[in-house]
Design an enzyme around this catalytic site. Structure first.
Site, PDB file in Angstrom:
ATOM      1  N   ASN A 113      41.783 -36.255  64.676  1.00 53.74           N
ATOM      2  CA  ASN A 113      41.845 -37.505  63.914  1.00 53.74           C
ATOM      3  C   ASN A 113      41.376 -37.299  62.484  1.00 53.74           C
ATOM      4  O   ASN A 113      40.502 -36.465  62.223  1.00 53.74           O
ATOM      5  CB  ASN A 113      40.934 -38.582  64.536  1.00 53.74           C
ATOM      6  CG  ASN A 113      41.326 -38.957  65.937  1.00 53.74           C
ATOM      7  OD1 ASN A 113      42.505 -39.049  66.265  1.00 53.74           O
ATOM      8  ND2 ASN A 113      40.328 -39.178  66.783  1.00 53.74           N
ATOM      9  N   LYS A 143      37.383 -35.714  68.501  1.00 61.79           N
ATOM     10  CA  LYS A 143      36.452 -34.995  69.376  1.00 61.79           C
ATOM     11  C   LYS A 143      36.932 -33.580  69.685  1.00 61.79           C
ATOM     12  O   LYS A 143      36.144 -32.641  69.725  1.00 61.79           O
ATOM     13  CB  LYS A 143      36.219 -35.787  70.664  1.00 61.79           C
ATOM     14  CG  LYS A 143      35.481 -37.106  70.446  1.00 61.79           C
ATOM     15  CD  LYS A 143      35.163 -37.800  71.742  1.00 61.79           C
ATOM     16  CE  LYS A 143      34.066 -37.112  72.506  1.00 61.79           C
ATOM     17  NZ  LYS A 143      32.773 -37.088  71.801  1.00 61.79           N
ATOM     18  N   GLY A 144      38.233 -33.419  69.905  1.00 60.59           N
ATOM     19  CA  GLY A 144      38.744 -32.083  70.193  1.00 60.59           C
ATOM     20  C   GLY A 144      38.634 -31.160  69.004  1.00 60.59           C
ATOM     21  O   GLY A 144      38.162 -30.019  69.101  1.00 60.59           O
ATOM     22  N   GLU A 190      39.750 -38.301  74.585  1.00 66.73           N
ATOM     23  CA  GLU A 190      40.533 -38.946  73.523  1.00 66.73           C
ATOM     24  C   GLU A 190      41.987 -38.476  73.574  1.00 66.73           C
ATOM     25  O   GLU A 190      42.548 -38.014  72.580  1.00 66.73           O
ATOM     26  CB  GLU A 190      39.943 -38.619  72.144  1.00 66.73           C
ATOM     27  CG  GLU A 190      38.902 -39.597  71.684  1.00 66.73           C
ATOM     28  CD  GLU A 190      38.440 -39.339  70.252  1.00 66.73           C
ATOM     29  OE1 GLU A 190      37.831 -40.243  69.667  1.00 66.73           O
ATOM     30  OE2 GLU A 190      38.654 -38.238  69.721  1.00 66.73           O
ATOM     31  N   GLY A 198      20.562 -38.167  73.560  1.00 65.67           N
ATOM     32  CA  GLY A 198      20.154 -38.412  72.180  1.00 65.67           C
ATOM     33  C   GLY A 198      18.840 -37.738  71.862  1.00 65.67           C
ATOM     34  O   GLY A 198      18.624 -36.564  72.190  1.00 65.67           O
ATOM     35  N   ASP A 208      23.085 -38.952  60.672  1.00 71.73           N
ATOM     36  CA  ASP A 208      24.450 -39.246  61.124  1.00 71.73           C
ATOM     37  C   ASP A 208      24.703 -38.469  62.412  1.00 71.73           C
ATOM     38  O   ASP A 208      24.708 -37.233  62.406  1.00 71.73           O
ATOM     39  CB  ASP A 208      25.468 -38.826  60.042  1.00 71.73           C
ATOM     40  CG  ASP A 208      26.902 -39.181  60.410  1.00 71.73           C
ATOM     41  OD1 ASP A 208      27.130 -39.735  61.500  1.00 71.73           O
ATOM     42  OD2 ASP A 208      27.798 -38.904  59.598  1.00 71.73           O
ATOM     43  N   ALA A 247      29.762 -36.205  65.632  1.00 65.41           N
ATOM     44  CA  ALA A 247      30.073 -34.810  65.993  1.00 65.41           C
ATOM     45  C   ALA A 247      28.906 -34.071  66.630  1.00 65.41           C
ATOM     46  O   ALA A 247      29.065 -32.903  67.022  1.00 65.41           O
ATOM     47  CB  ALA A 247      30.598 -34.010  64.796  1.00 65.41           C
ATOM     48  N   ALA A 248      27.750 -34.704  66.776  1.00 66.28           N
ATOM     49  CA  ALA A 248      26.609 -34.002  67.364  1.00 66.28           C
ATOM     50  C   ALA A 248      26.870 -33.659  68.834  1.00 66.28           C
ATOM     51  O   ALA A 248      26.568 -32.550  69.287  1.00 66.28           O
ATOM     52  CB  ALA A 248      25.345 -34.831  67.234  1.00 66.28           C
ATOM     53  N   ASP A 278      29.807 -33.284  70.248  1.00 61.28           N
ATOM     54  CA  ASP A 278      30.852 -32.258  70.267  1.00 61.28           C
ATOM     55  C   ASP A 278      30.251 -30.885  69.976  1.00 61.28           C
ATOM     56  O   ASP A 278      30.616 -29.882  70.603  1.00 61.28           O
ATOM     57  CB  ASP A 278      31.933 -32.578  69.229  1.00 61.28           C
ATOM     58  CG  ASP A 278      32.492 -33.980  69.380  1.00 61.28           C
ATOM     59  OD1 ASP A 278      32.658 -34.433  70.525  1.00 61.28           O
ATOM     60  OD2 ASP A 278      32.746 -34.632  68.344  1.00 61.28           O
ATOM     61  N   HIS A 312      20.864 -27.549  71.648  1.00 62.35           N
ATOM     62  CA  HIS A 312      19.997 -28.548  71.010  1.00 62.35           C
ATOM     63  C   HIS A 312      19.786 -28.232  69.529  1.00 62.35           C
ATOM     64  O   HIS A 312      19.772 -29.138  68.683  1.00 62.35           O
ATOM     65  CB  HIS A 312      18.639 -28.598  71.708  1.00 62.35           C
ATOM     66  CG  HIS A 312      18.592 -29.492  72.906  1.00 62.35           C
ATOM     67  ND1 HIS A 312      19.296 -30.676  72.984  1.00 62.35           N
ATOM     68  CD2 HIS A 312      17.900 -29.387  74.076  1.00 62.35           C
ATOM     69  CE1 HIS A 312      19.041 -31.256  74.139  1.00 62.35           C
ATOM     70  NE2 HIS A 312      18.208 -30.501  74.820  1.00 62.35           N
ATOM     71  N   ARG A 351      22.664 -34.024  58.944  1.00 59.71           N
ATOM     72  CA  ARG A 351      23.604 -33.980  57.833  1.00 59.71           C
ATOM     73  C   ARG A 351      24.618 -35.110  57.962  1.00 59.71           C
ATOM     74  O   ARG A 351      24.901 -35.575  59.057  1.00 59.71           O
ATOM     75  CB  ARG A 351      24.361 -32.647  57.832  1.00 59.71           C
ATOM     76  CG  ARG A 351      23.489 -31.410  57.721  1.00 59.71           C
ATOM     77  CD  ARG A 351      24.327 -30.160  57.987  1.00 59.71           C
ATOM     78  NE  ARG A 351      23.600 -28.934  57.708  1.00 59.71           N
ATOM     79  CZ  ARG A 351      24.074 -27.726  57.967  1.00 59.71           C
ATOM     80  NH1 ARG A 351      25.274 -27.579  58.501  1.00 59.71           N
ATOM     81  NH2 ARG A 351      23.350 -26.664  57.694  1.00 59.71           N
TER      82      ARG A 351
END
Length: 314
Positions: A13, A43-44, A142, A225, A249, A252-253, A255, A279, A288
């Site tokens: 995306n 996500k991919g 997705e 989280g 932010d 993507a964490a 992923d 981690h 970032r």
């Protein structure tokens, strides 16, 4: 050390992000924000780039439109050394688009127009698997759910372990995924799959046991989280705390965590060491701004862990 060879099957995306929201709007309400911009995502695609930056040889299977957004997504992956010969540019579809509202605490919500991702199919995956072998396949949700199921069937035929990052959140029949290697949802995804939000230790353990009964994977890995991760193997479970970082932010964490964990396991580093590596990668990512622009390299993660060991990061 030989690079693990990973196949990533999933979404690509263009992300339109809007920063600075102090809260989510009610229906019919506007919330004034700060800056906006465009960045490569999905996500991919995020998983593929993360895996490549973190030390794997990666082939991406996905679909984009034959448009400027699709061209840019492919170019960004190629910059990160991801092989893109498994990506189809569909002349009949738009490239997927995600509109992301970033809150000041680093959390986000998004609306995703799947576009060409809706056409990702079994044949796209099969073409790549017919010509080469992989150490592991990574995928997400997705894309058409039937393609998720079909990819798992194709992987089983070749005895390739599969890592499913079970996002975005949705109700899903997990029975076609019996015996999958890793099933890894975050908190909201866990609630969607089980009806249990893993907010306490008891709820976390109960949700993990239920997910195990639903799919019988080798491992259930719950992403929690700032609390870290919880891993359950059907007999016992354990919490693995993350690293304390200043989050700006979280895009993507998850992923990045999945890509890093897959690499560690492919390298036979052991579960605990692999999760520590994951981690650290995710911790750098959340510190970032952006999606793919926030993903760290293997060298950055190694430096992070070395500072953690010596106490320099305190």
């Amino acid at each position: 050390m030989k690079k693990p060879k990973l196949l990533v099957v999933g979404s690509m995306n263009m992300d339109l992000f809007i920063q600075g929201a102090d809260r989510l709007p009610e229906l019919g309400e506007s919330v004034l924000c700060g800056e906006y911009g465009y960045t490569a995502g999905g996500k991919g695609s995020n998983q593929a780039l993360a895996a490549a930056l973190l030390g794997a040889e990666v082939v991406m299977v996905g679909r984009v439109g034959k448009d400027p957004n699709g061209d840019r997504l492919i170019q960004e992956l190629e910059k990160g050394t991801v092989r893109t010969d498994g990506i189809v540019q569909d002349e009949q579809e738009q490239t997927g688009l995600a509109v992301m509202l970033l809150q000041q605490d680093g959390r986000y919500v998004s609306y995703v127009a799947l576009g060409a991702n809706r056409k990702l199919c079994r044949e796209d995956v099969k073409k790549v698997l017919e010509r080469e072998m992989f150490d592991m396949i990574l995928m997400q949700l997705e894309m058409p759910i039937q393609t998720v199921y079909d990819t798992y069937v194709l992987a089983k035929e070749k005895k390739i372990p599969v890592f499913l990052d079970a996002g975005p959140a949705m109700q899903l029949d997990l029975s076609p995924l019996q015996g999958i290697y890793i099933l890894s949802p975050n908190e909201s995804e866990t609630k969607a799959l089980t009806g249990i939000y893993p907010g306490t230790q008891e709820e976390t353990e109960r949700a993990a046991r239920q997910l195990y009964r639903m799919a019988e994977p080798k491992y259930v890995v719950l992403k929690l989280g700032e609390r870290g991760a919880f891993v359950y193997d059907g007999k016992k479970g354990a919490f693995f705390p993350g690293f304390q970082v200043e989050a700006v932010d979280s895009t993507a964490a998850g992923d990045t965590f999945g890509a890093a964990l897959s690499i560690g396991l492919c390298r036979k580093q052991g579960l605990e060491e692999s999760i520590r590596f994951a981690h650290a990668a995710a911790g750098i990512c959340v510190s970032r701004m952006g999606a793919q622009t926030a993903i760290p390299t293997e060298e950055e993660v190694s430096a992070f862990l070395e500072k953690e060991e010596t106490g320099e990061r305190k």
